[in-house]
Design an enzyme around this catalytic site. Sequence first.
Site, PDB file in Angstrom:
ATOM      1  N   HIS A  46     -14.982  27.795 -12.404  1.00  0.00           N
ATOM      2  CA  HIS A  46     -14.738  26.336 -11.977  1.00  0.00           C
ATOM      3  C   HIS A  46     -16.166  26.052 -11.244  1.00  0.00           C
ATOM      4  O   HIS A  46     -16.612  25.017 -11.310  1.00  0.00           O
ATOM      5  CB  HIS A  46     -13.767  26.117 -11.100  1.00  0.00           C
ATOM      6  CG  HIS A  46     -12.304  26.222 -11.640  1.00  0.00           C
ATOM      7  ND1 HIS A  46     -12.048  25.430 -12.803  1.00  0.00           N
ATOM      8  CD2 HIS A  46     -11.228  26.876 -11.235  1.00  0.00           C
ATOM      9  CE1 HIS A  46     -10.803  25.530 -13.242  1.00  0.00           C
ATOM     10  NE2 HIS A  46     -10.178  26.490 -12.142  1.00  0.00           N
ATOM     11  N   GLY A  54       0.787  -1.141  -0.229  1.00  0.00           N
ATOM     12  CA  GLY A  54       0.180   0.047   0.023  1.00  0.00           C
ATOM     13  C   GLY A  54       0.781   1.258  -0.148  1.00  0.00           C
ATOM     14  O   GLY A  54       1.996   1.196   0.208  1.00  0.00           O
ATOM     15  N   GLU A  72     -12.207  31.351 -10.588  1.00  0.00           N
ATOM     16  CA  GLU A  72     -12.390  30.389  -9.570  1.00  0.00           C
ATOM     17  C   GLU A  72     -14.198  30.140  -9.839  1.00  0.00           C
ATOM     18  O   GLU A  72     -14.601  29.104  -9.641  1.00  0.00           O
ATOM     19  CB  GLU A  72     -12.103  30.846  -8.305  1.00  0.00           C
ATOM     20  CG  GLU A  72     -10.554  31.148  -7.959  1.00  0.00           C
ATOM     21  CD  GLU A  72      -9.924  29.760  -8.230  1.00  0.00           C
ATOM     22  OE1 GLU A  72     -10.443  28.476  -8.290  1.00  0.00           O
ATOM     23  OE2 GLU A  72      -8.862  29.603  -8.686  1.00  0.00           O
TER      24      GLU A  72
END
Length: 646
Positions: A463, A235, A460
């Site tokens: 988005h 992992g 921003e």
Amino acid sequence: MLTNGPGAGRAGGAPPRAPGAKPPRFGLSGRGWLLWLIGLLIFNVVFYGSDLKSSGNGPTVTLPYSTFVAQADAGNIKTATISSSTAAGDFRKPYKDPANGKTYTRYTSTLLPIADPNLANTLTGHQVEVTGVSSAAPLWLTVLGLVLQALPFLFFIGLIYFGMRAARGQQQGIFGFGKSKAKLYSEERPGTTFADVAGVDTAKSELREEVDFLRDPAKYQRLGARIPKGVLLVGPPGTGKTLMARAVAGEARTPFFSISATEFVEMFVGVGASRVRDLFDKAKASAPCIVFIDEIDAIGRRRSSGGPMGGGSNDEREQTLNQLLSAMDGFEPNEAVIVLAATNRPEVLDPALLRPGRFDRQVAVDPPDRQGREAILRIHTRNIPLAADVRLDTLAQATPGMSGADLANLANEAALGAARTNRSEVTAVDFDTALDRITLGALGGALMGEDERRTAAYHESGHALVAYLLPNMDAVRRVTITPRGRSLGVTQFLPLDDRRNYPRDYLFNRMVVGLGGRAAEEIACDQITAGAQNDLQGVTRIARAMVTQLGMDDELGPAVFGADESGLNGSPYATWEPKEYSDDTARRIDAAVHRLIDEAHQKARALLGANRPALDAISNALLHEETLNLEQIVALVREAEVGAAS
Ligand code: ADP
């Protein structure tokens, strides 16, 4: 790595003294001894410096030997105490010294170095009371004398000894590998249990069998069952592999030997192998126990036998690996030693390591999902007083992709934040601040001009609005234009759940959201800026993966082209692999990628163009507030829609 459990990294040597404890008393200190010696010498000089002194009182004259004999002949000597070099005693009548005219009742005289055979007769003939005195010093004084004579010699021996010791200490790295194991691996009995590990339930249940075996090896041996001796924990970093291994030892209440494989390998050939031998010898002697080898790929990498680059051989690493293989083969079936090893890259390991009897079982320790993250946060906030507004489930939702170690760090950062301002509880704001700090960097980055702020606000907002408008898209958590580090603004998302599989539409919409920033700049600002660089990289990566790895382009069809360059599943030899497709296919791939990006770009522009009032509203609010959350964004969009409709 990291683990600092109780007793971790304990080295050999004297146990540390408790603070405030008095140093042990070993009698005199060095200075005390010196004073003692000086005292003894003075005592010696005073009482034994001259062999003799007359014992009585009265004035004493020192006589030449001839005068002493003459006085004896004359019958004037009453007593004589004679040693090897002196005579002393009383006169019968007071003796008048012609030199100074004084009278004396006592005398001393130095005897001749050659023995005078007549002296004894002379004295006894005149009824002198003669006493002989041994001139030998007492035994302790003789010993002391010898010691004093030997002092310079001892001093030099000491100097050489300490010099050599210091030199050896400095060369520990070269010559000290032999037996100083305590520093190479740590041995402890961890108090960690499975209750301290969360979010890796599959791995936990797989390892329970090992715990059971360690607790009662006989149960398995009776039935002739062979328990896997080597278990590979696979992992990414920070997911709790070391923690799991410690928990296995803690649950089974056995000793835990841990070492990082990087520590096996030294610059001298054979050192690593000897360390492996030592470690396993010690482990066998302490069975049942756990040996944990972190980062096993450091020594367990495929042994060199070519590869497209010819593969450089590394004798030391190979010898160490060979020793590890034979150490694992050397276990008797009834020896209850379990070797756990951790790696992030099982595919680079030498196949010999993975054969039955060695690391034949692999346990995946994956990054936690949302429930796992919540459980991990619960563990790490056990001892933190949380305010009522802290919602661990929301936090877990806001931290996709974070590992257990990241979450532990988040909890700690939040507590530190609260402590800094002397509060007795840790609030949701502390967690938010800590999360921002970890994911976005510290506050205070570039100072922005008005123009820049406006561009950032539109970027921003682009988005956020696109994400809001697209179906099945992750919800926006927050939009901000507060500069942090190098970023001028951020839009954060709140994935509803951790996705393990991505539909084509979702990936495409992610590209549209990614291009929403640039599209908003194009629509609302006079110029486009470099602020979109990261977005463009992300978008291109998604498009390329869709075309070459996921078979999502209609024209190229369901095929894989080339190695996965994302680095997640890539083989270590990815860069050596020859291109598996023709130049013509390469051109078609490029065209398909461009097509996808272009399509996403057009869609973003169309969405924003159709919702211009909402875009303006969000940007203006951002310029004012700097940060907006989902509810505020939803309210602004609704308002703008109503305004546009009326
Ligand atoms: P790895 O060995 O996989 O790199 P570690 O076991 O060293 O990761 O994890 C570092 C720390 O992160 C642990 O000591 C623990 O505090 C925290 N941690 C990681 N994973 C978990 C988990 N699954 N549950 C609880 N804590 C975790």
